[in-house]
Design a protein around this motif. Structure first.
Motif, mmCIF file in Angstrom:
data_model
loop_
_atom_site.group_PDB
_atom_site.id
_atom_site.type_symbol
_atom_site.label_atom_id
_atom_site.label_comp_id
_atom_site.label_asym_id
_atom_site.label_seq_id
_atom_site.Cartn_x
_atom_site.Cartn_y
_atom_site.Cartn_z
ATOM 1 N N LEU A 1 -2.567 4.810 5.535
ATOM 2 C CA LEU A 1 -3.418 3.772 4.949
ATOM 3 C C LEU A 1 -2.904 2.375 5.287
ATOM 4 O O LEU A 1 -3.679 1.463 5.592
ATOM 5 C CB LEU A 1 -3.511 3.956 3.432
ATOM 6 N N VAL B 1 0.809 9.625 3.785
ATOM 7 C CA VAL B 1 -0.448 9.058 3.285
ATOM 8 C C VAL B 1 -0.352 7.534 3.224
ATOM 9 O O VAL B 1 -1.220 6.817 3.725
ATOM 10 C CB VAL B 1 -0.806 9.640 1.893
ATOM 11 N N CYS C 1 0.982 4.022 -3.024
ATOM 12 C CA CYS C 1 0.750 5.463 -2.843
ATOM 13 C C CYS C 1 1.900 6.273 -3.431
ATOM 14 O O CYS C 1 1.676 7.282 -4.111
ATOM 15 C CB CYS C 1 0.590 5.793 -1.353
ATOM 16 N N VAL D 1 0.846 -1.202 0.000
ATOM 17 C CA VAL D 1 0.000 0.000 0.000
ATOM 18 C C VAL D 1 0.881 1.251 0.000
ATOM 19 O O VAL D 1 0.635 2.198 -0.748
ATOM 20 C CB VAL D 1 -0.966 0.006 1.205
ATOM 21 N N GLN D 2 1.925 1.245 0.824
ATOM 22 C CA GLN D 2 2.824 2.394 0.867
ATOM 23 C C GLN D 2 3.510 2.605 -0.478
ATOM 24 O O GLN D 2 3.599 3.738 -0.964
ATOM 25 C CB GLN D 2 3.876 2.200 1.958
#
Length: 151
Positions: free
Chosen positions: A126, A122, A99, A95-96
């Protein structure tokens, strides 16, 4: 032991659970950063090897901290919970990276500040939500609890 019908978990305030999860996460982050820095610098390892080793070490620290602390009453047995915990953390890392990739390559925000905000702010926010949900839903779930989003 009192349980909440909607949660099927001992009546532990969610704030205490979240605080324990966050404290363990901060410790794991410190281990990850310190080990990566040492492996990358004095040990002279390449960036991917150093990161892979520091990630495994940080996952291990986070698992032990959560198993012995935050989720000590719902701990599973054997290697399966650890493997699932590592998978949840890999999903968080993805996810990182996603982003960061969307911001940098998709939106064209290529400054170091934009990369830091997208990946470390962000993306981390998340990923932390995903890790918290995945950890309490799949790794340290209470007996009889289904996999609802609230755990």
């Amino acid at each position: 032991m009192t349980t909440r019908a909607w949660q099927n978990r001992p009546a532990v305030p969610w704030r205490r659970e979240l605080a324990g999860f966050a404290a363990v996460g901060l410790l794991a982050y410190a281990v990850d950063l310190a080990l990566f820095t040492c492996l990358r610098g004095p040990a002279g390892l390449g960036p991917l090897t150093a990161k892979a080793l520091s990630f495994v070490a940080a996952c291990s620290v986070a698992y032990v901290g959560n198993a012995l602390g935050t989720y000590r009453t719902t701990r599973g047995r054997g290697w399966r919970p650890y493997a699932v915990f590592c998978a949840v953390n890999l999903a968080g890392a993805a996810v990182q990276l996603l982003c960061l990739a969307v911001s940098h390559y998709g939106l064209g925000l290529t400054s170091q500040r934009a990369d830091t905000v997208s990946g470390a702010v962000v993306g981390m926010a998340l990923a932390t939500i995903l890790r918290f949900w995945g950890t309490r839903t799949w790794v340290f779930r209470a007996e009889g609890r289904s996999g609802s989003w609230t755990g």
